[in-house]
Design an enzyme around this catalytic site. Structure first.
Site, PDB file in Angstrom:
ATOM      1  N   SER A  10      42.011  54.857  54.054  1.00 41.29           N
ATOM      2  CA  SER A  10      41.406  55.030  55.372  1.00 41.29           C
ATOM      3  C   SER A  10      42.470  55.472  56.367  1.00 41.29           C
ATOM      4  O   SER A  10      43.498  54.801  56.520  1.00 41.29           O
ATOM      5  CB  SER A  10      40.777  53.719  55.848  1.00 41.29           C
ATOM      6  OG  SER A  10      39.693  53.357  55.019  1.00 41.29           O
ATOM      7  N   ARG A  28      31.258  48.197  47.861  1.00 46.17           N
ATOM      8  CA  ARG A  28      31.846  47.514  49.012  1.00 46.17           C
ATOM      9  C   ARG A  28      31.125  46.187  49.206  1.00 46.17           C
ATOM     10  O   ARG A  28      29.952  46.153  49.569  1.00 46.17           O
ATOM     11  CB  ARG A  28      31.722  48.394  50.264  1.00 46.17           C
ATOM     12  CG  ARG A  28      32.334  47.790  51.532  1.00 46.17           C
ATOM     13  CD  ARG A  28      32.184  48.783  52.686  1.00 46.17           C
ATOM     14  NE  ARG A  28      32.824  48.303  53.901  1.00 46.17           N
ATOM     15  CZ  ARG A  28      32.231  47.512  54.803  1.00 46.17           C
ATOM     16  NH1 ARG A  28      30.984  47.108  54.612  1.00 46.17           N
ATOM     17  NH2 ARG A  28      32.889  47.123  55.881  1.00 46.17           N
ATOM     18  N   LYS A  72      30.431  49.609  61.280  1.00 49.56           N
ATOM     19  CA  LYS A  72      31.648  49.291  62.031  1.00 49.56           C
ATOM     20  C   LYS A  72      31.512  49.833  63.457  1.00 49.56           C
ATOM     21  O   LYS A  72      32.097  50.864  63.804  1.00 49.56           O
ATOM     22  CB  LYS A  72      32.873  49.887  61.330  1.00 49.56           C
ATOM     23  CG  LYS A  72      33.194  49.220  60.005  1.00 49.56           C
ATOM     24  CD  LYS A  72      34.551  49.650  59.479  1.00 49.56           C
ATOM     25  CE  LYS A  72      34.927  48.883  58.221  1.00 49.56           C
ATOM     26  NZ  LYS A  72      36.274  49.255  57.735  1.00 49.56           N
TER      27      LYS A  72
END
Length: 209
Positions: free
Chosen positions: A111, A42, A141
């Site tokens: 997701s 990521r 997040k």
């Protein structure tokens, strides 16, 4: 050809902010030594040459350790390095669009946030695994909506695809999620920000043994 059954146990996710670029492969290998079954790359930067080098290096490590390598949010990068899996979020390339360009047999994870309705749609469209989160407050997040234990339990009972819990998971708080029956726990800071990524990974992987 990758098998969705590989999505089980510790699903580690890299984060460029958690280590210097020259330490990424070293720390990723430590996590794989600790027992990560899945490793997702990521990186949201626009440095294409570096991202290609890093993704290729991580893919080679995953092959050495028998782990599944996943590229986050970048179908083109997955194609470039020959990744066996890609993960798509709400704003990434659509599932059906990705299927048209990725080689047959490429795993696509999605997701689902805290929405069973979204998961229903994506499961029917052919997603290979379903990720729900955030399970706990997340430093990666912080504004992500929480997912309840009831939703996770319902997802485990409802879908044939592997169910992954993500968000704020650490070696200290993962056990309740594993006890719900989630197939994998996706962890970022809980391993890559740990003093010993290998030991943190081993503690998480052991929950599935």
């Amino acid at each position: 050809m990758a098998d969705a059954g590989a999505v089980r146990g510790l699903y580690a996710i890299t984060d460029a902010t958690l280590q210097p670029a020259d330490a990424l492969l070293e720390r990723a290998e430590a996590v794989l030594r600790g027992g990560a079954a899945v490793l997702q790359y990521r990186d949201k930067s626009q440095d294409t040459p570096r991202r290609r080098r890093e993704a290729a290096g991580l893919l080679a490590l995953c092959r050495d350790y028998g782990a599944l390598f996943v590229v986050n949010d970048d179908v083109d990068l997955a194609l470039y390095v020959g990744a066996p899996a890609v993960h798509l979020g709400r704003d990434d390339a659509g599932l059906r669009q990705a299927r048209t360009v990725l080689p047959s047999g490429t795993l696509i994870g999605v997701s689902c946030y805290n929405s069973l309705a979204r998961a229903d749609t994506l499961a029917a469209a052919g997603a290979d695994y379903l990720a729900f989160g955030r399970a706990y407050p997340s430093p990666t997040k912080p504004d992500a909506p929480p997912v309840s234990r009831d939703t996770l339990a319902a997802a485990v009972a409802r879908y044939r695809q592997p169910v992954v819990a993500i968000g704020g998971i650490t070696p200290e708080n993962a056990q309740p999620l594993v006890s719900l029956g989630v197939d994998a726990v996706a962890v970022i800071s809980g391993v890559f920000a740990a003093a010993s990524p290998e030991r943190a990974a081993a503690r998480l992987a052991a929950l599935y043994h």
